[in-house]
Design a protein around this motif. Structure first.
Motif, PDB file in Angstrom:
ATOM      1  N   ALA A  59      46.670  30.834  -1.136  1.00 36.04           N
ATOM      2  CA  ALA A  59      45.885  30.647   0.088  1.00 36.04           C
ATOM      3  C   ALA A  59      45.351  31.965   0.639  1.00 36.04           C
ATOM      4  O   ALA A  59      44.646  31.972   1.657  1.00 36.04           O
ATOM      5  CB  ALA A  59      46.727  29.941   1.150  1.00 36.04           C
ATOM      6  N   ASP A  95      49.770  23.586   3.385  1.00 37.24           N
ATOM      7  CA  ASP A  95      49.309  24.964   3.217  1.00 37.24           C
ATOM      8  C   ASP A  95      49.000  25.276   1.752  1.00 37.24           C
ATOM      9  O   ASP A  95      47.960  25.870   1.437  1.00 37.24           O
ATOM     10  CB  ASP A  95      50.356  25.945   3.742  1.00 37.24           C
ATOM     11  CG  ASP A  95      50.537  25.853   5.250  1.00 37.24           C
ATOM     12  OD1 ASP A  95      49.605  25.374   5.928  1.00 37.24           O
ATOM     13  OD2 ASP A  95      51.605  26.244   5.740  1.00 37.24           O
ATOM     14  N   THR A  96      49.897  24.908   0.874  1.00 38.11           N
ATOM     15  CA  THR A  96      49.734  25.260  -0.542  1.00 38.11           C
ATOM     16  C   THR A  96      48.830  24.286  -1.274  1.00 38.11           C
ATOM     17  O   THR A  96      47.868  24.686  -1.948  1.00 38.11           O
ATOM     18  CB  THR A  96      51.104  25.326  -1.233  1.00 38.11           C
ATOM     19  OG1 THR A  96      51.881  26.359  -0.637  1.00 38.11           O
ATOM     20  CG2 THR A  96      50.955  25.606  -2.722  1.00 38.11           C
ATOM     21  N   ILE A  98      46.725  21.858  -0.238  1.00 36.45           N
ATOM     22  CA  ILE A  98      45.367  21.631   0.269  1.00 36.45           C
ATOM     23  C   ILE A  98      44.622  22.957   0.460  1.00 36.45           C
ATOM     24  O   ILE A  98      43.591  23.215  -0.177  1.00 36.45           O
ATOM     25  CB  ILE A  98      45.405  20.847   1.593  1.00 36.45           C
ATOM     26  CG1 ILE A  98      46.054  19.457   1.392  1.00 36.45           C
ATOM     27  CG2 ILE A  98      43.994  20.697   2.150  1.00 36.45           C
ATOM     28  CD1 ILE A  98      45.279  18.520   0.484  1.00 36.45           C
ATOM     29  N   ILE A  99      45.130  23.828   1.330  1.00 34.59           N
ATOM     30  CA  ILE A  99      44.431  25.081   1.619  1.00 34.59           C
ATOM     31  C   ILE A  99      44.408  25.987   0.391  1.00 34.59           C
ATOM     32  O   ILE A  99      43.395  26.643   0.103  1.00 34.59           O
ATOM     33  CB  ILE A  99      45.066  25.804   2.819  1.00 34.59           C
ATOM     34  CG1 ILE A  99      45.020  24.909   4.074  1.00 34.59           C
ATOM     35  CG2 ILE A  99      44.363  27.130   3.074  1.00 34.59           C
ATOM     36  CD1 ILE A  99      43.619  24.457   4.453  1.00 34.59           C
ATOM     37  N   GLY A 100      45.492  26.030  -0.351  1.00 30.75           N
ATOM     38  CA  GLY A 100      45.529  26.857  -1.546  1.00 30.75           C
ATOM     39  C   GLY A 100      44.510  26.411  -2.584  1.00 30.75           C
ATOM     40  O   GLY A 100      43.809  27.233  -3.182  1.00 30.75           O
ATOM     41  N   THR A 101      44.422  25.115  -2.802  1.00 27.41           N
ATOM     42  CA  THR A 101      43.443  24.606  -3.770  1.00 27.41           C
ATOM     43  C   THR A 101      42.021  24.866  -3.288  1.00 27.41           C
ATOM     44  O   THR A 101      41.148  25.266  -4.077  1.00 27.41           O
ATOM     45  CB  THR A 101      43.666  23.101  -3.997  1.00 27.41           C
ATOM     46  OG1 THR A 101      44.993  22.891  -4.506  1.00 27.41           O
ATOM     47  CG2 THR A 101      42.656  22.542  -4.996  1.00 27.41           C
ATOM     48  N   TYR A 102      41.760  24.673  -2.005  1.00 21.77           N
ATOM     49  CA  TYR A 102      40.447  24.981  -1.442  1.00 21.77           C
ATOM     50  C   TYR A 102      40.078  26.452  -1.680  1.00 21.77           C
ATOM     51  O   TYR A 102      38.942  26.769  -2.079  1.00 21.77           O
ATOM     52  CB  TYR A 102      40.441  24.673   0.051  1.00 21.77           C
ATOM     53  CG  TYR A 102      39.368  25.401   0.827  1.00 21.77           C
ATOM     54  CD1 TYR A 102      38.035  25.009   0.762  1.00 21.77           C
ATOM     55  CD2 TYR A 102      39.696  26.527   1.598  1.00 21.77           C
ATOM     56  CE1 TYR A 102      37.058  25.705   1.461  1.00 21.77           C
ATOM     57  CE2 TYR A 102      38.727  27.216   2.297  1.00 21.77           C
ATOM     58  CZ  TYR A 102      37.406  26.814   2.223  1.00 21.77           C
ATOM     59  OH  TYR A 102      36.435  27.500   2.896  1.00 21.77           O
ATOM     60  N   THR A 103      41.033  27.349  -1.452  1.00 19.24           N
ATOM     61  CA  THR A 103      40.778  28.782  -1.622  1.00 19.24           C
ATOM     62  C   THR A 103      40.407  29.098  -3.067  1.00 19.24           C
ATOM     63  O   THR A 103      39.479  29.871  -3.338  1.00 19.24           O
ATOM     64  CB  THR A 103      42.017  29.589  -1.201  1.00 19.24           C
ATOM     65  OG1 THR A 103      42.351  29.251   0.159  1.00 19.24           O
ATOM     66  CG2 THR A 103      41.763  31.080  -1.295  1.00 19.24           C
ATOM     67  N   GLU A 106      36.817  27.768  -3.903  1.00 20.38           N
ATOM     68  CA  GLU A 106      35.760  28.625  -3.389  1.00 20.38           C
ATOM     69  C   GLU A 106      35.591  29.874  -4.255  1.00 20.38           C
ATOM     70  O   GLU A 106      34.472  30.339  -4.480  1.00 20.38           O
ATOM     71  CB  GLU A 106      36.058  29.013  -1.945  1.00 20.38           C
ATOM     72  CG  GLU A 106      35.801  27.891  -0.954  1.00 20.38           C
ATOM     73  CD  GLU A 106      34.312  27.582  -0.842  1.00 20.38           C
ATOM     74  OE1 GLU A 106      33.633  28.185   0.003  1.00 20.38           O
ATOM     75  OE2 GLU A 106      33.813  26.737  -1.636  1.00 20.38           O
ATOM     76  N   THR A 150      49.306  15.119  -0.418  1.00 16.23           N
ATOM     77  CA  THR A 150      48.615  16.406  -0.473  1.00 16.23           C
ATOM     78  C   THR A 150      48.095  16.692  -1.873  1.00 16.23           C
ATOM     79  O   THR A 150      47.045  17.330  -2.035  1.00 16.23           O
ATOM     80  CB  THR A 150      49.510  17.556   0.013  1.00 16.23           C
ATOM     81  OG1 THR A 150      50.746  17.562  -0.729  1.00 16.23           O
ATOM     82  CG2 THR A 150      49.802  17.426   1.497  1.00 16.23           C
ATOM     83  N   SER A 154      44.186  17.311  -2.872  1.00 12.23           N
ATOM     84  CA  SER A 154      43.702  18.424  -3.682  1.00 12.23           C
ATOM     85  C   SER A 154      42.848  17.921  -4.844  1.00 12.23           C
ATOM     86  O   SER A 154      41.840  18.547  -5.200  1.00 12.23           O
ATOM     87  CB  SER A 154      44.872  19.277  -4.184  1.00 12.23           C
ATOM     88  OG  SER A 154      45.668  18.585  -5.126  1.00 12.23           O
TER      89      SER A 154
END
Length: 331
Positions: A59, A95-96, A98-103, A106, A150, A154
């Protein structure tokens, strides 16, 4: 190729790194946060000119961007993955997973890097014990825990980034893994290490819940096949036709370890415990020509038992803490 493997010090991630080193000439950079489930010792003995390690969070956009820019492909294993832990504290899973995969998405979008996303059959929910059907790539998502929901989220992010931004990605959803380097909180290594320690194995409820087991080395070979041959935008289910109920697995572990097959205890069942998972991996086998090495679950389990007997130095440091945690919950 230069591969960036997220979560490569975890269970299935480290098995994949070992598999890549043994079967290809690829170089690997492992990005791992080293939470309790990650272990540098799982990468011990690998050649330093082939495998580099970076401790960091998926993330963290700055860390991720520089590593993705230097990679030909990203294989994304990193995830919070234990159902019991997700019921206790869901936030790290958001955090890991969802947000980690999004990061990561990108970053691969910015740099035009191939992306393969590792997911789970748990996104599909569960099947009735007497249902003749198995999960396929077209099965609707129906997750039942913070963990599986989650992971489902992802997966959907990956699909959206393929369609909206042209990211070169594939997804695989795999059934339950077993094998070397699996944390002792998980079902099979927990029971194996219990027997080694002289502790009676523990079985949730009546033990009738069915899982479709696959050896981690077979999962690794499938992922490598998808990375090399898979069609962009496609999802492939990975399974080895290893359906077994938990009671059968515990009794087989005891038998293979020279114990009475009835020498286990029933403990309080997990909340929302899914009944049955079952994978139809026909697409992977027919389109990409993949086949599992461990078609015989007993042979794979015997090899796994041997590994835990030979590597007590790897799992012993976390064993007492895991058993204390479950003892508080009556499990």
């Amino acid at each position: 190729m230069k591969l960036l493997v997220t979560g490569g010090a975890g269970f299935i991630g480290s098995n994949f790194v070992h598999h890549v080193v043994e079967h290809t000439d690829h170089r690997v950079t492992v990005l791992d946060k080293l939470t309790y489930a990650g272990n540098r010792a799982s990468l011990a003995g690998l050649p330093e000119d082939r495998v580099a390690f970076v401790r960091g969070d998926i993330a963290d956009a700055a860390v991720v961007d520089s590593l993705v820019a230097d990679a030909d492909a990203v294989v994304h294993y990193a995830a919070e993955s234990h159902n019991d832990n997700s019921l206790h504290d869901p936030r790290p899973f958001l955090d890991t997973n969802i947000i980690g995969t999004y990061t990561l998405l990108e970053a691969v979008r910015r740099h035009g890097v191939r992306f393969h996303h590792i997911s789970t059959d748990e996104v599909y929910g569960d099947l009735e014990l007497d249902d003749p059907e198995r999960f396929t790539e077209s099965t609707p998502y129906n997750p039942s825990s913070p963990y599986s929901s989650t992971k489902a989220g992802s997966d959907l992010l990956v699909r959206a980034w393929v369609r909206s931004f042209g990211v070169q990605a594939t997804i695989s959803n795999c059934s339950n893994n077993y094998g070397p380097y699996q944390h002792v909180e998980k079902f099979i290594p927990r029971q194996i290490t219990n027997v080694i320690r002289g502790i009676r194995p523990k079985l949730y409820g009546a033990g009738l819940n069915v899982r479709d087991w696959i050896h981690a080395d077979d999962h690794s070979s499938a992922v490598l096949t998808i990375l090399e041959k898979g069609r962009i935008g496609e999802t492939y289910l990975i399974g080895a036709d290893g359906e077994k109920d938990n009671k059968t697995v515990v009794e087989l572990i005891l038998t293979l370890m020279g114990q009475d097959p009835d020498a286990y205890e029933h403990v309080t069942d997990r909340a929302g415990h899914d009944l049955r998972y079952a994978i139809d991996s026909s697409k992977l086998r027919e389109e990409l020509g993949w086949m599992p090495k461990y078609g015989d679950f007993e042979a794979g389990l015997r090899a796994t038992i041997d590994w835990y007997r030979e590597h007590e130095d790897w799992w012993a440091p976390s064993k007492d803490g895991v058993e204390a945690f479950y003892a508080e919950k009556g499990q």
